[in-house]
Structures are given as C-alpha cells and as structure tokens.
Design a protein around this motif. Structure first.
Motif, PDB file in Angstrom:
ATOM      1  N   ARG A  45      90.193  62.467  54.237  1.00 26.87           N
ATOM      2  CA  ARG A  45      90.336  63.238  53.249  1.00 26.87           C
ATOM      3  C   ARG A  45      91.949  63.079  52.921  1.00 26.87           C
ATOM      4  O   ARG A  45      92.732  62.694  53.744  1.00 26.87           O
ATOM      5  CB  ARG A  45      90.471  64.652  53.872  1.00 26.87           C
ATOM      6  CG  ARG A  45      90.518  65.895  52.977  1.00 26.87           C
ATOM      7  CD  ARG A  45      89.897  67.134  53.446  1.00 26.87           C
ATOM      8  NE  ARG A  45      88.360  67.102  53.734  1.00 26.87           N
ATOM      9  CZ  ARG A  45      87.703  67.961  54.225  1.00 26.87           C
ATOM     10  NH1 ARG A  45      88.399  69.405  54.405  1.00 26.87           N
ATOM     11  NH2 ARG A  45      86.379  67.732  54.458  1.00 26.87           N
ATOM     12  N   GLU A  46      92.128  62.939  51.764  1.00 24.54           N
ATOM     13  CA  GLU A  46      93.635  62.773  51.333  1.00 24.54           C
ATOM     14  C   GLU A  46      94.263  63.823  50.440  1.00 24.54           C
ATOM     15  O   GLU A  46      93.454  64.543  49.620  1.00 24.54           O
ATOM     16  CB  GLU A  46      93.764  61.325  50.462  1.00 24.54           C
ATOM     17  CG  GLU A  46      92.730  61.394  49.135  1.00 24.54           C
ATOM     18  CD  GLU A  46      93.074  60.012  48.241  1.00 24.54           C
ATOM     19  OE1 GLU A  46      93.781  59.084  48.752  1.00 24.54           O
ATOM     20  OE2 GLU A  46      92.647  60.202  47.015  1.00 24.54           O
ATOM     21  N   PHE A  47      95.529  64.245  50.623  1.00 23.38           N
ATOM     22  CA  PHE A  47      96.192  64.908  50.005  1.00 23.38           C
ATOM     23  C   PHE A  47      96.307  64.718  48.288  1.00 23.38           C
ATOM     24  O   PHE A  47      96.310  63.652  47.866  1.00 23.38           O
ATOM     25  CB  PHE A  47      97.750  65.068  50.619  1.00 23.38           C
ATOM     26  CG  PHE A  47      98.571  65.759  49.721  1.00 23.38           C
ATOM     27  CD1 PHE A  47      99.689  65.081  48.715  1.00 23.38           C
ATOM     28  CD2 PHE A  47      98.609  67.164  49.725  1.00 23.38           C
ATOM     29  CE1 PHE A  47     100.606  65.938  48.012  1.00 23.38           C
ATOM     30  CE2 PHE A  47      99.645  67.675  49.051  1.00 23.38           C
ATOM     31  CZ  PHE A  47     100.504  67.305  48.195  1.00 23.38           C
ATOM     32  N   VAL A  48      96.311  65.722  47.369  1.00 22.94           N
ATOM     33  CA  VAL A  48      96.350  65.449  46.188  1.00 22.94           C
ATOM     34  C   VAL A  48      97.543  66.325  45.730  1.00 22.94           C
ATOM     35  O   VAL A  48      98.324  65.715  44.925  1.00 22.94           O
ATOM     36  CB  VAL A  48      95.029  66.202  45.422  1.00 22.94           C
ATOM     37  CG1 VAL A  48      95.015  66.254  43.912  1.00 22.94           C
ATOM     38  CG2 VAL A  48      93.662  65.532  45.764  1.00 22.94           C
ATOM     39  N   GLY A  49      97.788  67.419  45.958  1.00 23.74           N
ATOM     40  CA  GLY A  49      98.840  67.958  45.457  1.00 23.74           C
ATOM     41  C   GLY A  49      98.930  69.509  46.240  1.00 23.74           C
ATOM     42  O   GLY A  49      98.229  69.897  46.705  1.00 23.74           O
ATOM     43  N   TYR A  50     100.233  70.090  45.927  1.00 23.53           N
ATOM     44  CA  TYR A  50     100.366  71.455  46.409  1.00 23.53           C
ATOM     45  C   TYR A  50     101.307  72.311  45.534  1.00 23.53           C
ATOM     46  O   TYR A  50     101.839  71.948  44.657  1.00 23.53           O
ATOM     47  CB  TYR A  50     101.243  71.440  47.817  1.00 23.53           C
ATOM     48  CG  TYR A  50     102.500  71.147  47.774  1.00 23.53           C
ATOM     49  CD1 TYR A  50     103.057  69.960  48.263  1.00 23.53           C
ATOM     50  CD2 TYR A  50     103.433  71.929  47.452  1.00 23.53           C
ATOM     51  CE1 TYR A  50     104.528  69.762  48.214  1.00 23.53           C
ATOM     52  CE2 TYR A  50     104.862  71.951  47.299  1.00 23.53           C
ATOM     53  CZ  TYR A  50     105.353  70.481  47.913  1.00 23.53           C
ATOM     54  OH  TYR A  50     106.635  70.371  47.982  1.00 23.53           O
TER      55      TYR A  50
END
Length: 127
Positions: A45-50
């Motif tokens: 699972r990878e970060f996309v944005g916040y």
C-alpha cells in the motif's frame, strides 16, 4: 464508531479522469488529517496524498503530483480525490484513511500510522 466509505472507482481509459469520494460517518472531519492510499496487485500500500489544516496541505506523492487533487467538503463530511490524466500504472484499489488527529503525522506515508480505513474502491486504467 467511525466509518469511512469510498466510492467513485471504475474502469477508465488512459488519459481519462475519475473522482473518488470518501464519506466519513461517526465523527466530523473538520480540521482532521486525512489521506489517500492505493494498493496495486502484488504491491505494498502506498501513499497518494493528504489533506490537513496545516501549511503545505494538500500534499501529494511525486508520481501523482500535478494530476491528482485532494479536496474536502466538511459540510458533507467528505473528502475527494480528483484524478486526471490517468495512466495504467494508477490501477489500484484506492483507500482513504485518517488517524483522527489534527496535526500532521510524522510518518504520514506509513499506512501503519492510520487506525481508520475505508474498504477501498477499485480503479482500473486501460491502455
């Protein structure tokens, strides 16, 4: 009980657009730190944005910067992910998540920092 529900995924051709929604129930999201992640088959699972109330928000992973936009409507308790210029490499299950904290997480790209998750919505981009 906090629940996050994503929707808006689907099949789209490369170059197309989709808008994902994350509706939160059980707790207001105003001011809270919230994020989007994605997970492709066989990958972590990878970060996309916040999105947060602090400076520098919203922020994005390098490979989606300039193509994806995060917004929120606090009156609807909903966060959005507008995805433009989609590529086949964007194919994944997309998740929203939150730690239910106001401040930015120190390790915000680490999925383990987030106790609250939605069930995910599938995005498939065909070439």
């Amino acid at each position: 009980q906090v629940q996050l529900v994503e929707s808006g995924g689907g099949l789209v051709q490369a170059g197309g657009s989709l808008r994902l929604s994350c509706v939160v129930s059980g707790h207001p999201i105003t001011g809270y730190f919230m994020a989007w992640f994605r997970q492709a088959p066989g990958k972590q699972r990878e970060f996309v944005g916040y999105s947060s109330r602090g400076p520098g928000s919203p922020a994005y992973a390098n490979d989606v910067k300039g193509r994806f936009t995060i917004s929120r409507d606090n009156t609807k308790n909903t966060m959005y992910l507008q995805m433009n210029s989609l590529k086949p490499s964007d194919t994944a299950v997309y998740y929203c998540a939150t730690p239910l904290r106001f401040d930015r997480l120190g390790d915000y790209q680490n999925p383990l920092e987030y106790p609250y998750w939605g069930q995910g919505t599938q995005v498939t981009v065909s070439s």
